[in-house]
Design a protein around this motif. Structure first.
Motif, PDB file in Angstrom:
ATOM      1  N   TYR A  11       0.388  -1.437   0.207  1.00 26.67           N
ATOM      2  CA  TYR A  11       0.302   0.103   0.140  1.00 26.67           C
ATOM      3  C   TYR A  11       1.445   1.323  -0.384  1.00 26.67           C
ATOM      4  O   TYR A  11       0.773   2.479  -0.339  1.00 26.67           O
ATOM      5  CB  TYR A  11      -1.165  -0.400   1.145  1.00 26.67           C
ATOM      6  CG  TYR A  11      -1.651   0.937   2.040  1.00 26.67           C
ATOM      7  CD1 TYR A  11      -2.036   1.863   0.614  1.00 26.67           C
ATOM      8  CD2 TYR A  11      -1.708   1.428   2.983  1.00 26.67           C
ATOM      9  CE1 TYR A  11      -3.318   2.936   1.205  1.00 26.67           C
ATOM     10  CE2 TYR A  11      -2.644   2.450   3.346  1.00 26.67           C
ATOM     11  CZ  TYR A  11      -3.067   3.268   2.217  1.00 26.67           C
ATOM     12  OH  TYR A  11      -3.602   4.299   2.330  1.00 26.67           O
ATOM     13  N   ILE A  12       1.987   1.527   0.987  1.00 27.39           N
ATOM     14  CA  ILE A  12       2.597   2.900   0.710  1.00 27.39           C
ATOM     15  C   ILE A  12       3.570   2.446   0.148  1.00 27.39           C
ATOM     16  O   ILE A  12       3.727   3.912  -0.427  1.00 27.39           O
ATOM     17  CB  ILE A  12       2.452   2.858   2.556  1.00 27.39           C
ATOM     18  CG1 ILE A  12       2.021   3.071   3.567  1.00 27.39           C
ATOM     19  CG2 ILE A  12       3.605   4.300   2.662  1.00 27.39           C
ATOM     20  CD1 ILE A  12       2.134   2.919   4.905  1.00 27.39           C
ATOM     21  N   ASP A  31      10.112  -7.304  -3.295  1.00 23.92           N
ATOM     22  CA  ASP A  31       9.052  -7.943  -2.519  1.00 23.92           C
ATOM     23  C   ASP A  31       8.610  -8.971  -2.506  1.00 23.92           C
ATOM     24  O   ASP A  31       8.599  -9.889  -3.788  1.00 23.92           O
ATOM     25  CB  ASP A  31       7.908  -6.617  -2.842  1.00 23.92           C
ATOM     26  CG  ASP A  31       6.686  -6.809  -2.143  1.00 23.92           C
ATOM     27  OD1 ASP A  31       6.642  -5.369  -1.605  1.00 23.92           O
ATOM     28  OD2 ASP A  31       6.139  -7.898  -1.950  1.00 23.92           O
ATOM     29  N   THR A  35       1.688  -9.649   0.476  1.00 25.29           N
ATOM     30  CA  THR A  35       0.268  -8.876   0.639  1.00 25.29           C
ATOM     31  C   THR A  35      -0.086  -7.672  -0.117  1.00 25.29           C
ATOM     32  O   THR A  35      -0.533  -6.990  -0.306  1.00 25.29           O
ATOM     33  CB  THR A  35       0.028  -7.884   2.105  1.00 25.29           C
ATOM     34  OG1 THR A  35       1.778  -7.262   2.312  1.00 25.29           O
ATOM     35  CG2 THR A  35      -0.073  -9.406   2.986  1.00 25.29           C
ATOM     36  N   PHE A  72       9.804  -0.850   3.317  1.00 28.29           N
ATOM     37  CA  PHE A  72       8.961  -0.490   3.619  1.00 28.29           C
ATOM     38  C   PHE A  72       8.397  -2.197   4.185  1.00 28.29           C
ATOM     39  O   PHE A  72       7.238  -2.783   4.762  1.00 28.29           O
ATOM     40  CB  PHE A  72       7.756  -0.496   2.960  1.00 28.29           C
ATOM     41  CG  PHE A  72       7.811   1.255   2.603  1.00 28.29           C
ATOM     42  CD1 PHE A  72       7.304   2.103   3.379  1.00 28.29           C
ATOM     43  CD2 PHE A  72       8.481   1.081   1.665  1.00 28.29           C
ATOM     44  CE1 PHE A  72       7.742   3.290   2.053  1.00 28.29           C
ATOM     45  CE2 PHE A  72       8.173   2.638   0.785  1.00 28.29           C
ATOM     46  CZ  PHE A  72       8.388   3.890   1.327  1.00 28.29           C
ATOM     47  N   ASN A  91       9.382 -11.674  11.032  1.00 25.18           N
ATOM     48  CA  ASN A  91       9.680 -10.656  10.288  1.00 25.18           C
ATOM     49  C   ASN A  91       9.684  -8.981   9.711  1.00 25.18           C
ATOM     50  O   ASN A  91      10.205  -8.081   9.281  1.00 25.18           O
ATOM     51  CB  ASN A  91       7.711 -10.190   8.972  1.00 25.18           C
ATOM     52  CG  ASN A  91       7.656 -10.011   7.541  1.00 25.18           C
ATOM     53  OD1 ASN A  91       8.928 -10.395   7.158  1.00 25.18           O
ATOM     54  ND2 ASN A  91       6.858  -9.953   6.927  1.00 25.18           N
ATOM     55  N   TYR A 140       3.063  -5.527  17.605  1.00 26.31           N
ATOM     56  CA  TYR A 140       3.762  -4.815  16.079  1.00 26.31           C
ATOM     57  C   TYR A 140       4.771  -3.709  16.655  1.00 26.31           C
ATOM     58  O   TYR A 140       5.885  -3.095  16.730  1.00 26.31           O
ATOM     59  CB  TYR A 140       2.344  -4.302  15.653  1.00 26.31           C
ATOM     60  CG  TYR A 140       2.351  -3.384  14.236  1.00 26.31           C
ATOM     61  CD1 TYR A 140       3.235  -3.521  13.438  1.00 26.31           C
ATOM     62  CD2 TYR A 140       2.032  -2.191  14.892  1.00 26.31           C
ATOM     63  CE1 TYR A 140       3.366  -2.814  12.526  1.00 26.31           C
ATOM     64  CE2 TYR A 140       2.417  -1.018  13.635  1.00 26.31           C
ATOM     65  CZ  TYR A 140       2.564  -1.525  12.781  1.00 26.31           C
ATOM     66  OH  TYR A 140       2.822  -0.946  11.497  1.00 26.31           O
ATOM     67  N   LYS A 144       8.401  -2.841  15.635  1.00 30.06           N
ATOM     68  CA  LYS A 144       8.993  -1.938  14.891  1.00 30.06           C
ATOM     69  C   LYS A 144      10.328  -1.242  15.381  1.00 30.06           C
ATOM     70  O   LYS A 144      11.190  -0.524  14.864  1.00 30.06           O
ATOM     71  CB  LYS A 144       8.110  -0.642  14.733  1.00 30.06           C
ATOM     72  CG  LYS A 144       6.974  -1.793  13.898  1.00 30.06           C
ATOM     73  CD  LYS A 144       7.290  -2.239  11.854  1.00 30.06           C
ATOM     74  CE  LYS A 144       7.822  -1.387  11.232  1.00 30.06           C
ATOM     75  NZ  LYS A 144       7.146  -1.558   9.693  1.00 30.06           N
TER      76      LYS A 144
HETATM   77  N1  LIG Z   1      -0.168   0.672   6.895  1.00 30.99           N
HETATM   78  C1  LIG Z   1      -0.362   1.993   8.000  1.00 30.99           C
HETATM   79  O1  LIG Z   1      -1.077   2.867   9.059  1.00 30.99           O
HETATM   80  C2  LIG Z   1       1.288   1.836   8.423  1.00 30.99           C
HETATM   81  C3  LIG Z   1       0.996   3.017   9.437  1.00 30.99           C
HETATM   82  C4  LIG Z   1       2.082   3.047   9.941  1.00 30.99           C
HETATM   83  C5  LIG Z   1       3.815   2.025   9.649  1.00 30.99           C
HETATM   84  N2  LIG Z   1       3.469   1.271   8.800  1.00 30.99           N
HETATM   85  C6  LIG Z   1       4.401   0.656   8.458  1.00 30.99           C
HETATM   86  O2  LIG Z   1       4.484   0.609   6.844  1.00 30.99           O
HETATM   87  C7  LIG Z   1       5.401  -0.522   5.867  1.00 30.99           C
HETATM   88  C8  LIG Z   1       4.038  -0.536   4.654  1.00 30.99           C
HETATM   89  O3  LIG Z   1       2.796  -0.794   5.153  1.00 30.99           O
HETATM   90  P1  LIG Z   1       1.721  -0.761   4.249  1.00 30.99           P
HETATM   91  O4  LIG Z   1       0.651  -0.437   5.375  1.00 30.99           O
HETATM   92  O5  LIG Z   1       2.216  -0.121   2.479  1.00 30.99           O
HETATM   93  O6  LIG Z   1       1.449  -2.456   4.261  1.00 30.99           O
HETATM   94  P2  LIG Z   1       1.574  -3.605   3.330  1.00 30.99           P
HETATM   95  O7  LIG Z   1       1.018  -4.508   2.979  1.00 30.99           O
HETATM   96  O8  LIG Z   1       0.652  -3.049   1.585  1.00 30.99           O
HETATM   97  O9  LIG Z   1       2.474  -3.800   2.361  1.00 30.99           O
HETATM   98  C9  LIG Z   1       4.109  -3.991   2.940  1.00 30.99           C
HETATM   99  C10 LIG Z   1       4.888  -5.375   1.772  1.00 30.99           C
HETATM  100  O10 LIG Z   1       5.847  -6.045   2.310  1.00 30.99           O
HETATM  101  C11 LIG Z   1       5.976  -6.948   1.377  1.00 30.99           C
HETATM  102  N3  LIG Z   1       6.613  -7.935   2.468  1.00 30.99           N
HETATM  103  C12 LIG Z   1       6.138  -8.134   3.496  1.00 30.99           C
HETATM  104  N4  LIG Z   1       7.372  -9.547   4.380  1.00 30.99           N
HETATM  105  C13 LIG Z   1       7.896  -9.150   3.512  1.00 30.99           C
HETATM  106  C14 LIG Z   1       9.227 -10.090   3.084  1.00 30.99           C
HETATM  107  N5  LIG Z   1       9.834 -10.718   4.401  1.00 30.99           N
HETATM  108  N6  LIG Z   1      10.028  -9.998   2.240  1.00 30.99           N
HETATM  109  C15 LIG Z   1       9.581  -9.183   0.909  1.00 30.99           C
HETATM  110  N7  LIG Z   1       8.485  -8.632   0.723  1.00 30.99           N
HETATM  111  C16 LIG Z   1       8.078  -8.877   2.133  1.00 30.99           C
HETATM  112  C17 LIG Z   1       4.559  -6.870   1.269  1.00 30.99           C
HETATM  113  O11 LIG Z   1       4.374  -7.873   0.231  1.00 30.99           O
HETATM  114  C18 LIG Z   1       3.892  -5.842   0.125  1.00 30.99           C
HETATM  115  O12 LIG Z   1       3.785  -5.489  -0.285  1.00 30.99           O
HETATM  116  C19 LIG Z   1       5.464  -1.294   7.415  1.00 30.99           C
HETATM  117  O13 LIG Z   1       6.223  -1.661   7.574  1.00 30.99           O
HETATM  118  C20 LIG Z   1       4.237  -0.654   8.311  1.00 30.99           C
HETATM  119  O14 LIG Z   1       4.331  -1.407   9.845  1.00 30.99           O
HETATM  120  C21 LIG Z   1       2.000   1.174   7.998  1.00 30.99           C
END
Ligand SMILES: NC(=O)c1ccc[n+]([C@@H]2O[C@H](COP(=O)([O-])OP(=O)(O)OC[C@H]3O[C@@H](n4cnc5c(N)ncnc54)[C@H](O)[C@@H]3O)[C@@H](O)[C@H]2O)c1
Length: 324
Positions: A11-12, A31, A35, A72, A91, A140, A144
């Motif tokens: 997503y981000i 990636d 997810t 990310f 993870n 969680y 982090k």
């Molecule tokens: N969504 C939020 O509101 C939010 C808030 C604070 C922090 N974050 C942080 O931002 C980051 C991204 O979050 P998001 O919402 O985009 O989540 P997301 O699940 O959409 O994206 C995570 C991505 O990482 C990939 N991934 C996961 N584990 C992996 C691994 N071991 N090897 C390779 N790829 C891997 C997944 O396939 C996915 O594309 C995360 O680290 C999360 O902790 C998100």
């Protein structure tokens, strides 16, 4: 610049990858698509693989000289972290350590980390400065925070290694041009769930607690639009490449909206008066969680453009409507 992005199909990450590409940078995404989605990577090379795999990381890092690594990849569902904590320490913490070590081996000395407001836990008063004591209340947030600590110690020991940790508050919305957005199947994000309900993808939704000490009794959060968050990453990379020192920045607008404000906005923007049921409070929900974001504005010159709840909701709805 050559930028390596882990989790760039998520997503981000997909928003930052898109913006980096638009600015003319050469972006390589790692990636595992656990997810994330292949089609969310626009304007960059996607290499499907695991952050857990050191040999794979070395191989990718040897393909070119990367100016920075943006991390990310991770697992992000807070309730799941409570029932399956080792998945999160593995993870989010162990794999981050693996990535930091690979960066050191391969002389990538600028590191940008996606951290979270969850490191603050339930802060007194609800407003968080970067200096507010960190007291995460779930695996969680702890997983982090441990990565922040690993980065702090690594930067102290290796003088040429510098990092920025961005502590995101409530990330919401989708790219204003509709190119990328949130696809995560088990999202717990309020705006996504409300949009799904407005579009009939869910029958109804619940509000968890309406007896908090807030003006309307529901929890207040600081919602930040993904494209503004993407710009914060560009500003951070530029800061590090220009010789900026390791630091931590909150990413939020500095004010919030209640759950009821959000639901009313989703109903108004969608034109659908969907069903909302009242549920009990969830354990661990802070009444108020607001970023004090003066530091990122002053130090990095971050200037958000989309601090508007109706716009955030509209972009989320447009994305959700087109999501297959
Ligand atoms: N969504 C939020 O509101 C939010 C808030 C604070 C922090 N974050 C942080 O931002 C980051 C991204 O979050 P998001 O919402 O985009 O989540 P997301 O699940 O959409 O994206 C995570 C991505 O990482 C990939 N991934 C996961 N584990 C992996 C691994 N071991 N090897 C390779 N790829 C891997 C997944 O396939 C996915 O594309 C995360 O680290 C999360 O902790 C998100």
């Amino acid at each position: 610049m050559n930028i390596l992005v882990t989790g760039g199909a998520g997503y981000i990450g997909s928003h930052i990858v898109l913006l980096l590409g638009k600015l003319g940078h050469d972006v390589t995404v790692i990636d595992n698509l656990s997810t994330g989605r292949r089609e969310s990577v626009i304007g960059a090379e996607l290499i499907v693989g695991e952050v857990a795999d050191s040999a794979f990381l070395d191989k990718v890092m040897n393909t070119k000289k990367f100016d920075a690594c943006v991390h990310f990849a991770g697992s992000i569902i807070v309730p799941e972290s409570v029932t399956n904590p080792t998945k999160y320490y593995d993870n989010n913490t162990v794999n981050s350590l693996n990535l930091i070590q690979a960066c050191l081996r391969n002389k990538i000395s600028k590191f940008l980390f996606s951290s979270t407001a969850a490191v603050y836990g339930i802060p007194v008063g609800g407003e968080c400065l970067e200096s507010t004591p960190v007291m995460p209340i779930n695996p969680y947030g702890k997983s982090k925070l441990m990565t922040e600590w690993m980065l702090e110690d690594t930067a102290a020991a290796h003088k040429d290694f510098n990092y920025v940790a961005l502590r995101y508050f409530n990330v919401a919305g989708g790219n204003v041009e509709g190119l990328v957005g949130q696809c995560s199947p088990f999202s717990t994000h309020l705006i996504k769930i409300a949009c799904e309900t407005a579009l009939g993808k869910r029958k109804s939704m619940s509000v968890f607690g309406d007896d908090y000490k807030t003006p309307d009794g529901t929890c207040i959060r600081d919602y930040i639009h993904t494209d503004d968050l993407a710009q914060a990453h560009i500003d951070s990379i530029e800061y590090l490449v220009a010789g900026g020192k390791s630091d931590i920045f909150n990413c939020g607008y500095g004010h919030g909206y209640s759950v009821n404000d959000v639901l009313e906005t989703v109903k108004k923007v969608s034109g659908v008066d969907f069903e909302v049921t009242k549920g009990p409070r969830r354990e661990g929900d802070a009444p108020n969680l607001i970023a004090v974001s003066d530091k990122i504005r002053k130090t990095l010159g971050w200037k958000p453009k989309y601090d508007d709840l109706s716009l955030i909701v509209r972009t989320a709805l447009d994305w959700e409507r087109n999501l297959k």
